[in-house]
Design an enzyme around this catalytic site. Sequence first.
Site, PDB file in Angstrom:
ATOM      1  N   SER A   1      17.655  11.587  12.784  1.00 35.97           N
ATOM      2  CA  SER A   1      18.478  11.940  13.951  1.00 35.97           C
ATOM      3  C   SER A   1      18.241  10.964  15.094  1.00 35.97           C
ATOM      4  O   SER A   1      17.131  10.423  15.249  1.00 35.97           O
ATOM      5  CB  SER A   1      18.132  13.355  14.411  1.00 35.97           C
ATOM      6  OG  SER A   1      18.702  13.641  15.677  1.00 35.97           O
TER       7      SER A   1
ATOM      8  N   TYR B   1      12.610  19.781  17.416  1.00 35.04           N
ATOM      9  CA  TYR B   1      13.564  19.277  16.434  1.00 35.04           C
ATOM     10  C   TYR B   1      13.368  17.782  16.221  1.00 35.04           C
ATOM     11  O   TYR B   1      13.261  17.298  15.086  1.00 35.04           O
ATOM     12  CB  TYR B   1      14.992  19.566  16.887  1.00 35.04           C
ATOM     13  CG  TYR B   1      16.040  18.837  16.080  1.00 35.04           C
ATOM     14  CD1 TYR B   1      16.270  19.177  14.753  1.00 35.04           C
ATOM     15  CD2 TYR B   1      16.789  17.792  16.632  1.00 35.04           C
ATOM     16  CE1 TYR B   1      17.218  18.489  13.997  1.00 35.04           C
ATOM     17  CE2 TYR B   1      17.733  17.110  15.891  1.00 35.04           C
ATOM     18  CZ  TYR B   1      17.946  17.464  14.566  1.00 35.04           C
ATOM     19  OH  TYR B   1      18.874  16.784  13.819  1.00 35.04           O
TER      20      TYR B   1
END
Length: 326
Positions: free
Chosen positions: A129, A154
Amino acid sequence: MTILVTGAAGFIGMHVAEALLADGRRVVGVDNLNPYYDVTLKEARLARLLLYKNFTFYNCDIADRPALFAALGGHPQISLIVHLAAQAGVRHSLNRPFDYTHANITGFLCILEAARQMANLKHLVYASSSSVYGANSQLPYSVASMTDSPVSLYAATKKANELMAYSYSHLYDIPMTGLRFFTVYGPWGRPDMAYWRFTEKILRREALEIYNHGDMQRDFTYIDDVVKGVLAVLASPPEKKGEAAAHRVYNIGNNRAEKLLDLVAIIEKTLGVTAERRLLPMQPGDIRATFADIKAIRRDIGFEPSTRLADGLPKFVNWYRSYIKG
């Protein structure tokens, strides 16, 4: 050739699996259809894939090792993996941190363990990501940029995935590629993303909550460009060079930073509605701007995104209107 796609009922997963199926590949899909967002959307995506005779699906939690291994044990011919299953969402990680260690750490470890037992495996491509760049303020983000200051759990789990993948690639000679996705959008997208929420709220005549007082930029990447990039990477596994593992990481973005308020304006124009805006402070775990440097993936793979936000976003909006009408 059989290809494993995890997160097959997810946004990117469905599109990648469908492209492979349409090309005549055999696809084994895994997804646990978790309720992070509307399960009926995931079921609708899955229904599209189940129309293909060359698709096999397992409703399975990737962190459930016995169940995962039992499902994959019947497919010794798997030669490629596209691992997209994960717990997504920066803000959700503030309230449900163990969801992230379960899916993104334990789940990824289970995939790596399964991969090292696959005799025919040629390449494992996994989702990282743009969030891994965290507090790094140097734009555009290069794959050589610092990723040691994640500002959300995350992001930390995605950075951990890259390290885990490198170690397994080194230990077991498995070619692996991590893809740092930059704000992927398009038809069949995710309801937790800003472009979906803004479209939904404008149609309901509700005020939009816009963080950092609108001073936000994102490298919005259209789903069709992402799929082309994933498939091109999948077909080009890295080679081991000297003592370095056959592992690499690429940014996969649109190579331009768009203002969040411009995204709002495009949605307003497409819908023919002017939205009420509530400008709010920055949220914990969020970052002001993302911008992908794609020199490496362009050089090695020939990846070249072609969809501008002004062209791709109306396609999502029009899809959304038809989807909610049923």
